[in-house]
Scaffold this active site. Structure first.
Site, PDB file in Angstrom:
ATOM      1  N   HIS A 173      51.393 -61.863  34.001  1.00 47.59           N
ATOM      2  CA  HIS A 173      51.698 -63.302  34.109  1.00 47.59           C
ATOM      3  C   HIS A 173      50.588 -64.217  33.585  1.00 47.59           C
ATOM      4  O   HIS A 173      50.253 -65.230  34.210  1.00 47.59           O
ATOM      5  CB  HIS A 173      52.013 -63.663  35.565  1.00 47.59           C
ATOM      6  CG  HIS A 173      53.257 -63.015  36.102  1.00 47.59           C
ATOM      7  ND1 HIS A 173      54.344 -62.694  35.318  1.00 47.59           N
ATOM      8  CD2 HIS A 173      53.592 -62.628  37.372  1.00 47.59           C
ATOM      9  CE1 HIS A 173      55.293 -62.149  36.067  1.00 47.59           C
ATOM     10  NE2 HIS A 173      54.865 -62.085  37.311  1.00 47.59           N
ATOM     11  N   HIS A 231      59.176 -68.591  37.623  1.00 44.60           N
ATOM     12  CA  HIS A 231      59.110 -67.470  38.563  1.00 44.60           C
ATOM     13  C   HIS A 231      59.626 -67.869  39.956  1.00 44.60           C
ATOM     14  O   HIS A 231      59.085 -67.428  40.978  1.00 44.60           O
ATOM     15  CB  HIS A 231      57.660 -66.990  38.635  1.00 44.60           C
ATOM     16  CG  HIS A 231      57.482 -65.595  39.120  1.00 44.60           C
ATOM     17  ND1 HIS A 231      57.800 -65.195  40.395  1.00 44.60           N
ATOM     18  CD2 HIS A 231      57.013 -64.494  38.487  1.00 44.60           C
ATOM     19  CE1 HIS A 231      57.518 -63.902  40.517  1.00 44.60           C
ATOM     20  NE2 HIS A 231      57.040 -63.454  39.385  1.00 44.60           N
ATOM     21  N   GLU A 245      63.725 -63.687  36.410  1.00 45.52           N
ATOM     22  CA  GLU A 245      62.851 -64.320  35.416  1.00 45.52           C
ATOM     23  C   GLU A 245      63.370 -64.002  34.016  1.00 45.52           C
ATOM     24  O   GLU A 245      63.364 -62.849  33.601  1.00 45.52           O
ATOM     25  CB  GLU A 245      61.426 -63.783  35.572  1.00 45.52           C
ATOM     26  CG  GLU A 245      60.874 -63.932  36.974  1.00 45.52           C
ATOM     27  CD  GLU A 245      59.965 -62.760  37.353  1.00 45.52           C
ATOM     28  OE1 GLU A 245      58.981 -62.512  36.647  1.00 45.52           O
ATOM     29  OE2 GLU A 245      60.250 -62.091  38.365  1.00 45.52           O
TER      30      GLU A 245
HETATM   31  C1  BGC Z   1      56.721 -58.774  38.754  1.00 50.52           C
HETATM   32  C2  BGC Z   1      56.313 -58.108  40.044  1.00 50.52           C
HETATM   33  C3  BGC Z   1      55.225 -58.933  40.676  1.00 50.52           C
HETATM   34  C4  BGC Z   1      55.743 -60.333  40.895  1.00 50.52           C
HETATM   35  C5  BGC Z   1      54.702 -61.256  41.477  1.00 50.52           C
HETATM   36  C6  BGC Z   1      57.201 -60.146  39.059  1.00 50.52           C
HETATM   37  O1  BGC Z   1      57.523 -60.784  37.873  1.00 50.52           O
HETATM   38  O2  BGC Z   1      57.672 -58.029  38.065  1.00 50.52           O
HETATM   39  O3  BGC Z   1      55.875 -56.799  39.810  1.00 50.52           O
HETATM   40  O4  BGC Z   1      54.806 -58.375  41.876  1.00 50.52           O
HETATM   41  O5  BGC Z   1      56.166 -60.866  39.680  1.00 50.52           O
HETATM   42  O6  BGC Z   1      53.560 -61.231  40.747  1.00 50.52           O
END
Ligand code: BGC
Length: 385
Positions: free
Chosen positions: A146, A220, A350
């Site tokens: 991310h 998210h 997402e």
């Molecule tokens: C990911 C997860 C992660 C979450 C929070 C999601 O997009 O796929 O693995 O724990 O985001 O970071």
């Protein structure tokens, strides 16, 4: 009669003069900009606090006359709250988040955040462009997740209100500098949130670069259509015949596997809890969306919650969607109204390019070159049944 007409003309003249003077006045213009009522749409902007280094954070409230309301702040361009009417027309919160800026500053698993420069994982935080290897910040074991340590969710965005006849919105802009978190190129990003009279929350993403760089920007949000408790009885349908299996670090193996006959087959309405029973821990996978052509804005997912009647349809131009069932929530984050968010208390959908695309040449490319424009749209459409 004649005197009457002269009087009317005089009054009209004075009124037009007043309106003219008023609209040239700065305070009035600011007033209109910061709180406007267009048809049945409403928008306001308020201060929401300061970051640890003293930057001012504002929050926008967008509302329509059906009782739908979205609150988005300039820190992380985060969707702080989304209220949606239930079957009886009663609005209620449908996302996980905090009441104040403080909760967001303390750290959280990307609640409502705009995530970038590259949403999801890049294996070992490495990729190669024209023979040159780049190394990104690693923040998820050995991998990049991310956008890294200070991704798009932890910066203050510039903002401008947007208005049209049947929608209100906010245009957020941010310059991600060359070298930020290890990424090459200055990336000019624009994210526009729009709430329509038709109960749609729309997000348009754009970016331009001066060096080739991977780009994958998403939102998210964690949803829970009941407002509390688990999401196991929410019923999901994904328009995806394939998914990308992952290794133990959640990096795609590179295979695109058919969902048919597996727990990943969500092509028919399925209670999330029933799907999870077949899987164990929960979903945290990228699904390959069925598309007639590249960049087509098409239906990706539908989620329905039977007790409240709330239903959401997601349309996107993106090739994939990460379905994550809040598997890592463990009660340690205390959110809105003192709620301790537990495992499976929220789900994320997402819209995205596939994880680790920069290292998987056969996945749809996530590299943006100078002169090109990154463009994607996702619409969350709410209704009841
Ligand atoms: C990911 C997860 C992660 C979450 C929070 C999601 O997009 O796929 O693995 O724990 O985001 O970071």
């Amino acid at each position: 009669m004649k005197t009457n007409r002269i009087c009317k003309l005089l009054i009209c003249g004075v009124l037009s003069l007043m309106v003219g003077l008023l609209s040239s006045c700065d305070t009035y213009r600011r007033m209109v900009k910061e709180r406007s009522v267009i048809m049945d749409m409403d928008m306001k902007k308020e201060p929401f606090g300061k970051t640890k280094d003293g930057q001012r954070v504002d929050i926008y409230t967008l509302a329509n006359s059906n009782g739908m309301q979205a609150r988005i702040m300039t820190y992380g361009a985060i969707l702080v709250s989304l209220e949606v009417p239930d079957r009886e027309g009663k609005p209620g919160e449908v996302t996980l988040g905090f009441d104040s800026l403080d909760g967001y500053l303390k750290g959280h698993p990307y609640f409502g955040s705009i995530v970038g420069r590259y949403a999801n994982r890049i294996g070992k935080g490495k990729f190669t462009i024209d023979g040159k290897e780049y190394t990104l910040a690693t923040n998820n074991g050995p991998n990049h997740l991310h956008g890294g340590l200070v991704g798009f969710d932890k910066v203050v965005w510039n903002s401008d209100p947007i208005e049209s006849a049947d929608a209100v919105g906010v245009k957020f802009t941010y310059l991600s500098k060359d070298g930020e978190e290890g990424y090459p190129g200055n990336l000019n990003c624009t994210v526009v949130y729009t709430l329509t009279a038709n109960n749609e929350l729309r997000i348009d993403y754009e970016a331009k670069t001066d060096k080739t760089t991977p780009v994958n920007i998403t939102n998210h949000a964690y949803f829970n259509f009941v407002g509390k408790g688990d999401i196991l009885r929410h019923v999901i349908t994904l328009n995806a015949n394939g998914y990308t299996p992952v290794d133990e670090g959640l990096i795609p193996t590179g295979e695109i596997r058919a969902v048919k006959g597996t727990a990943f087959d969500l092509t028919k309405p399925t209670a999330i809890g029933d799907g999870i029973k077949k899987l164990g821990q929960g979903y945290d996978h990228n699904f390959v969306l069925n598309k007639k052509k590249e960049n087509e804005l098409s239906l990706a997912a539908t989620v329905y919650e039977p007790t409240t009647g709330r239903m959401m349809e997601i349309f996107t131009t993106q090739p994939g969607i990460q379905f994550y069932t809040g598997n890592f929530l463990d009660g340690s984050v205390i959110g809105r109204s003192g709620q301790a968010y537990q495992k499976h208390n929220g789900f994320c959908l997402e819209t995205q390019h596939f994880p680790d695309s920069p290292n998987k040449p056969h996945f749809p490319t996530a590299f943006l070159k100078p002169g090109e424009k990154y463009q994607s749209t996702t619409i969350y459409k709410f209704s009841t049944k």
